[in-house]
Scaffold this motif. Structure first.
Motif, PDB file in Angstrom:
ATOM      1  N   SER A 112       0.830  -1.209   0.000  1.00  0.00           N
ATOM      2  CA  SER A 112       0.000   0.000   0.000  1.00  0.00           C
ATOM      3  C   SER A 112       0.861   1.255   0.000  1.00  0.00           C
ATOM      4  CB  SER A 112      -0.957  -0.009   1.190  1.00  0.00           C
ATOM      5  OG  SER A 112      -0.247   0.071   2.401  1.00  0.00           O
ATOM      6  N   LEU A 113       1.996   1.236   0.710  1.00  0.00           N
ATOM      7  CA  LEU A 113       2.908   2.384   0.665  1.00  0.00           C
ATOM      8  C   LEU A 113       3.491   2.581  -0.729  1.00  0.00           C
ATOM      9  CD1 LEU A 113       5.004   2.268   3.942  1.00  0.00           C
ATOM     10  CD2 LEU A 113       3.448   4.042   3.199  1.00  0.00           C
ATOM     11  N   TYR A 114       3.829   1.476  -1.389  1.00  0.00           N
ATOM     12  CA  TYR A 114       4.376   1.572  -2.744  1.00  0.00           C
ATOM     13  C   TYR A 114       3.369   2.198  -3.702  1.00  0.00           C
ATOM     14  CZ  TYR A 114       5.671   0.120  -7.415  1.00  0.00           C
ATOM     15  OH  TYR A 114       5.944   0.114  -8.754  1.00  0.00           O
ATOM     16  N   ILE A 115       2.134   1.744  -3.636  1.00  0.00           N
ATOM     17  CA  ILE A 115       1.115   2.280  -4.550  1.00  0.00           C
ATOM     18  C   ILE A 115       0.820   3.740  -4.227  1.00  0.00           C
ATOM     19  CG2 ILE A 115      -1.284   2.041  -5.288  1.00  0.00           C
ATOM     20  CD1 ILE A 115      -0.948  -0.962  -4.957  1.00  0.00           C
ATOM     21  N   MET A 116       0.783   4.077  -2.934  1.00  0.00           N
ATOM     22  CA  MET A 116       0.558   5.481  -2.575  1.00  0.00           C
ATOM     23  C   MET A 116       1.687   6.373  -3.067  1.00  0.00           C
ATOM     24  SD  MET A 116      -1.275   5.733   1.138  1.00  0.00           S
ATOM     25  CE  MET A 116      -0.253   4.623   2.053  1.00  0.00           C
ATOM     26  N   MET A 117       2.936   5.915  -2.923  1.00  0.00           N
ATOM     27  CA  MET A 117       4.063   6.736  -3.392  1.00  0.00           C
ATOM     28  C   MET A 117       4.100   6.831  -4.910  1.00  0.00           C
ATOM     29  SD  MET A 117       7.151   5.835  -0.811  1.00  0.00           S
ATOM     30  CE  MET A 117       8.269   6.993  -1.546  1.00  0.00           C
ATOM     31  N   ALA A 118       3.715   5.750  -5.592  1.00  0.00           N
ATOM     32  CA  ALA A 118       3.686   5.795  -7.058  1.00  0.00           C
ATOM     33  C   ALA A 118       2.600   6.755  -7.546  1.00  0.00           C
ATOM     34  CB  ALA A 118       3.467   4.393  -7.615  1.00  0.00           C
ATOM     35  N   LEU A 119       1.440   6.720  -6.918  1.00  0.00           N
ATOM     36  CA  LEU A 119       0.378   7.657  -7.303  1.00  0.00           C
ATOM     37  C   LEU A 119       0.751   9.095  -6.976  1.00  0.00           C
ATOM     38  CD1 LEU A 119      -2.841   5.698  -6.305  1.00  0.00           C
ATOM     39  CD2 LEU A 119      -1.958   6.158  -8.596  1.00  0.00           C
ATOM     40  N   TRP A 120       1.467   9.288  -5.878  1.00  0.00           N
ATOM     41  CA  TRP A 120       1.904  10.630  -5.503  1.00  0.00           C
ATOM     42  C   TRP A 120       2.920  11.161  -6.513  1.00  0.00           C
ATOM     43  CZ3 TRP A 120       6.363  12.135  -2.135  1.00  0.00           C
ATOM     44  CH2 TRP A 120       6.299  13.466  -1.761  1.00  0.00           C
ATOM     45  N   ALA A 121       3.841  10.297  -6.956  1.00  0.00           N
ATOM     46  CA  ALA A 121       4.823  10.717  -7.954  1.00  0.00           C
ATOM     47  C   ALA A 121       4.158  11.028  -9.292  1.00  0.00           C
ATOM     48  CB  ALA A 121       5.885   9.636  -8.127  1.00  0.00           C
ATOM     49  N   LEU A 122       3.127  10.248  -9.651  1.00  0.00           N
ATOM     50  CA  LEU A 122       2.407  10.545 -10.898  1.00  0.00           C
ATOM     51  C   LEU A 122       1.600  11.833 -10.799  1.00  0.00           C
ATOM     52  CD1 LEU A 122       1.121   7.033 -11.990  1.00  0.00           C
ATOM     53  CD2 LEU A 122       2.796   8.479 -13.153  1.00  0.00           C
ATOM     54  N   LEU A 125      11.638   2.007  -2.557  1.00  0.00           N
ATOM     55  CA  LEU A 125      10.819   1.370  -1.527  1.00  0.00           C
ATOM     56  C   LEU A 125      10.519  -0.075  -1.896  1.00  0.00           C
ATOM     57  CD1 LEU A 125       9.110   1.886   1.107  1.00  0.00           C
ATOM     58  CD2 LEU A 125       7.196   2.132  -0.444  1.00  0.00           C
ATOM     59  N   LEU A 126      10.280  -0.348  -3.154  1.00  0.00           N
ATOM     60  CA  LEU A 126      10.031  -1.720  -3.597  1.00  0.00           C
ATOM     61  C   LEU A 126      11.270  -2.597  -3.425  1.00  0.00           C
ATOM     62  CD1 LEU A 126       7.681  -3.300  -4.825  1.00  0.00           C
ATOM     63  CD2 LEU A 126       8.653  -2.814  -7.059  1.00  0.00           C
ATOM     64  N   ALA A 127      12.451  -2.037  -3.643  1.00  0.00           N
ATOM     65  CA  ALA A 127      13.681  -2.792  -3.431  1.00  0.00           C
ATOM     66  C   ALA A 127      13.883  -3.108  -1.958  1.00  0.00           C
ATOM     67  CB  ALA A 127      14.872  -2.002  -3.968  1.00  0.00           C
ATOM     68  N   PHE A 128      13.620  -2.146  -1.085  1.00  0.00           N
ATOM     69  CA  PHE A 128      13.726  -2.399   0.352  1.00  0.00           C
ATOM     70  C   PHE A 128      12.672  -3.395   0.819  1.00  0.00           C
ATOM     71  CE2 PHE A 128      15.941   1.837   0.783  1.00  0.00           C
ATOM     72  CZ  PHE A 128      17.162   1.271   1.098  1.00  0.00           C
ATOM     73  N   SER A 129      11.511  -3.360   0.212  1.00  0.00           N
ATOM     74  CA  SER A 129      10.464  -4.312   0.555  1.00  0.00           C
ATOM     75  C   SER A 129      10.850  -5.727   0.159  1.00  0.00           C
ATOM     76  CB  SER A 129       9.157  -3.911  -0.135  1.00  0.00           C
ATOM     77  OG  SER A 129       8.158  -4.853   0.103  1.00  0.00           O
ATOM     78  N   ALA A 130      11.503  -5.881  -0.973  1.00  0.00           N
ATOM     79  CA  ALA A 130      11.970  -7.203  -1.390  1.00  0.00           C
ATOM     80  C   ALA A 130      13.056  -7.722  -0.455  1.00  0.00           C
ATOM     81  CB  ALA A 130      12.484  -7.146  -2.826  1.00  0.00           C
TER      82      ALA A 130
END
Length: 98
Positions: free
Chosen positions: A39-49, A63-68
């Protein structure tokens, strides 16, 4: 607050509540953490868009790399715990005995 922001904020809060109150198995805790990170990844991606700026476009990927990395460390901990203790119950873990 738009419905999209509300849905991802509520998904993050539900993941946090699941992590805080449902501490039976280590696997369920890891799944709650992954839900929070998604959910943080999607929120940050939408914020960047929404901002349409190149400076914020790398933050969701980072953030996705740290999540992995967090997921792989969590699964390694799950395997090590199940091998040593025979279960993934969080009540079986005691930091004083380790």
């Amino acid at each position: 607050m738009t419905p999209v922001h509300f849905s991802f904020t509520s998904a993050f809060i539900l993941g946090f509540m699941g992590l805080a109150f449902n501490r039976m198995h280590l696997l369920s805790a890891l799944l709650c953490l992954e839900g929070m990170m998604l959910s943080l990844y999607i929120m940050m991606a939408l914020w960047a868009l929404k901002l349409d700026s190149m400076t914020f476009s790398a933050a969701p990927i980072l953030l996705l790399a740290f999540s992995a990395c967090e997921a792989s460390a969590g699964l390694a901990l799950l395997v090590a715990t199940s091998r040593t203790h025979g279960t993934d119950h969080l009540r079986a873990l005691n930091l004083l005995r380790c």
